[in-house]
Design a protein around this motif. Structure first.
Motif, mmCIF file in Angstrom:
data_model
loop_
_atom_site.group_PDB
_atom_site.id
_atom_site.type_symbol
_atom_site.label_atom_id
_atom_site.label_comp_id
_atom_site.label_asym_id
_atom_site.label_seq_id
_atom_site.Cartn_x
_atom_site.Cartn_y
_atom_site.Cartn_z
ATOM 1 N N VAL A 181 27.089 38.533 37.758
ATOM 2 C CA VAL A 181 28.328 37.933 38.248
ATOM 3 C C VAL A 181 28.561 36.618 37.500
ATOM 4 O O VAL A 181 27.695 35.738 37.482
ATOM 5 N N LYS A 183 30.743 33.293 37.406
ATOM 6 C CA LYS A 183 31.596 32.465 38.259
ATOM 7 C C LYS A 183 31.943 31.178 37.530
ATOM 8 O O LYS A 183 31.118 30.627 36.804
ATOM 9 N N ALA A 233 36.342 31.358 40.607
ATOM 10 C CA ALA A 233 36.799 32.709 40.265
ATOM 11 C C ALA A 233 35.588 33.450 39.736
ATOM 12 O O ALA A 233 34.719 32.862 39.082
ATOM 13 N N GLU A 234 35.493 34.741 40.025
ATOM 14 C CA GLU A 234 34.296 35.469 39.618
ATOM 15 C C GLU A 234 34.623 36.895 39.209
ATOM 16 O O GLU A 234 35.658 37.457 39.574
ATOM 17 N N ALA A 235 33.707 37.471 38.437
ATOM 18 C CA ALA A 235 33.819 38.876 38.042
ATOM 19 C C ALA A 235 32.411 39.406 37.811
ATOM 20 O O ALA A 235 31.581 38.749 37.177
ATOM 21 N N ARG A 236 32.153 40.588 38.324
ATOM 22 C CA ARG A 236 30.855 41.258 38.146
ATOM 23 C C ARG A 236 30.976 42.193 36.948
ATOM 24 O O ARG A 236 31.856 43.063 36.911
ATOM 25 N N HIS A 262 40.107 36.879 38.460
ATOM 26 C CA HIS A 262 39.225 37.091 39.608
ATOM 27 C C HIS A 262 39.037 38.572 39.922
ATOM 28 O O HIS A 262 40.000 39.304 40.174
ATOM 29 N N GLN A 263 37.767 38.997 39.842
ATOM 30 C CA GLN A 263 37.339 40.361 40.163
ATOM 31 C C GLN A 263 38.008 41.439 39.297
ATOM 32 O O GLN A 263 38.032 42.607 39.684
ATOM 33 N N LYS A 264 38.520 41.036 38.125
ATOM 34 C CA LYS A 264 39.178 42.016 37.254
ATOM 35 C C LYS A 264 38.641 42.028 35.826
ATOM 36 O O LYS A 264 38.327 43.092 35.291
ATOM 37 N N ALA A 283 35.690 43.984 34.949
ATOM 38 C CA ALA A 283 34.802 43.822 36.110
ATOM 39 C C ALA A 283 34.465 45.215 36.662
ATOM 40 O O ALA A 283 35.221 46.171 36.497
ATOM 41 N N ALA A 285 32.886 47.249 40.228
ATOM 42 C CA ALA A 285 32.806 47.078 41.684
ATOM 43 C C ALA A 285 31.363 46.871 42.107
ATOM 44 O O ALA A 285 30.443 47.355 41.464
#
Length: 285
Positions: A181, A183, A233-236, A262-264, A283, A285
């Motif tokens: 992740v 951030k 803001a974060e993305a995995r 964010h998350q994309k 990103a 899920a």
């Protein structure tokens, strides 16, 4: 179509070789797009469908002493070639001591780039070594897929920590998880975190700074000025994709940046005075 170019300056040859080696770490196949002023290495995976995409732009005048090309037509003065960058990288690595290196688009049994180098010898007779890199010519009807990706409407933009330091952190984390992740916030803070059923590890970077994307960044594709500076803001992402990008330390960029939707998506950028490289990691899920 015609293309031929020559590199005489050893520093330019080594720099070009480092760029191609970096590209070869990012993708097994890409498109080399040739225009009168620039070269582009393009990988156009659909980020929305979970694919990674890349756009690398080089000003030809900063690498080549001679550069001549004729595209498919006067109106469409470009040449687009699909190739395996590792083949090109391997050829350039073996010719780094060349006094002169020539690149030419040729057709033997199939279209190819021939790379001929004059190597230094102790005798008065020069030694010429030639490598052949097979290519596929991309038809004009498919060129629309090779356009520069637009800047995403990101939530946070931040300068990256030193790439070597970041790579060491990611290399260690890769042994613990397949996903990481990323951030960041508008206070110059970035966290890299992995979390599994057995372990949770996080590395924190501070005082990185945030790029000034215009005075009113919210109108220029940048983060909204009303965003809370401390809000992350974060993305995995797939940790292998990030690890591949961090091989880019070979080209010694003057600036390295990260935009996060964010998350994309994570949008990574390396800038040098004569080249730029953009890498988009979707990103998961």
């Amino acid at each position: 179509m015609k293309f031929r170019a020559k590199i005489v300056d050893v520093a330019c040859l080594n720099h070009f070789s480092r760029v191609v080696t970096t590209i070869s770490k990012l993708t097994k196949s890409c498109v080399l797009r040739l225009t009168p002023d620039n070269l582009f290495f393009v990988m156009s995976g659909k980020v929305a469908n979970g694919g990674v995409s890349m756009w690398c732009e080089l000003a030809q005048a900063n690498f080549f002493d001679e550069y001549q090309m004729e595209g498919v037509s006067a109106e469409d003065n470009e040449i687009c070639l699909e190739l395996t960058p590792e083949n090109l990288s391997r050829a350039l690595r073996t010719l780094q001591n060349a006094k002169v290196l020539k690149v030419k688009l040729a057709k033997k049994h199939c279209p190819c780039l021939t790379i001929a180098a004059e190597l230094p010898t102790l005798s008065s007779v020069g030694k010429v070594v030639t490598h052949t890199v097979p290519v596929d010519v991309i038809p004009r009807r498919l060129w629309h897929e090779l356009k520069e990706p637009s800047m995403p409407d990101f939530d946070v933009s931040i300068y990256l920590p030193p790439l070597k330091t970041m790579k060491n952190v990611v290399d260690r984390m890769k042994n613990l998880s397949n996903f990481l992740v990323v951030k960041a916030n508008l206070n110059g803070e970035m966290n890299l975190k992995i979390e599994t059923d057995l372990v949770s590890v996080s590395t924190h970077f501070r005082d990185l700074g945030n790029p000034p994307w215009g005075d009113d960044a919210s109108q220029d594709g940048g983060p909204s000025q009303s965003r809370d500076p401390d809000s992350m803001a974060e993305a995995r992402v797939d940790i292998r994709r990030l690890q591949q990008f961090l091989m880019g330390q070979q080209i010694n960029p003057t600036k390295a940046m990260c935009n996060i939707v964010h998350q994309k998506v994570v949008h990574l950028i390396l800038l040098h005075e004569d080249m730029s490289l953009q890498y988009f990691i979707p990103a998961v899920a």
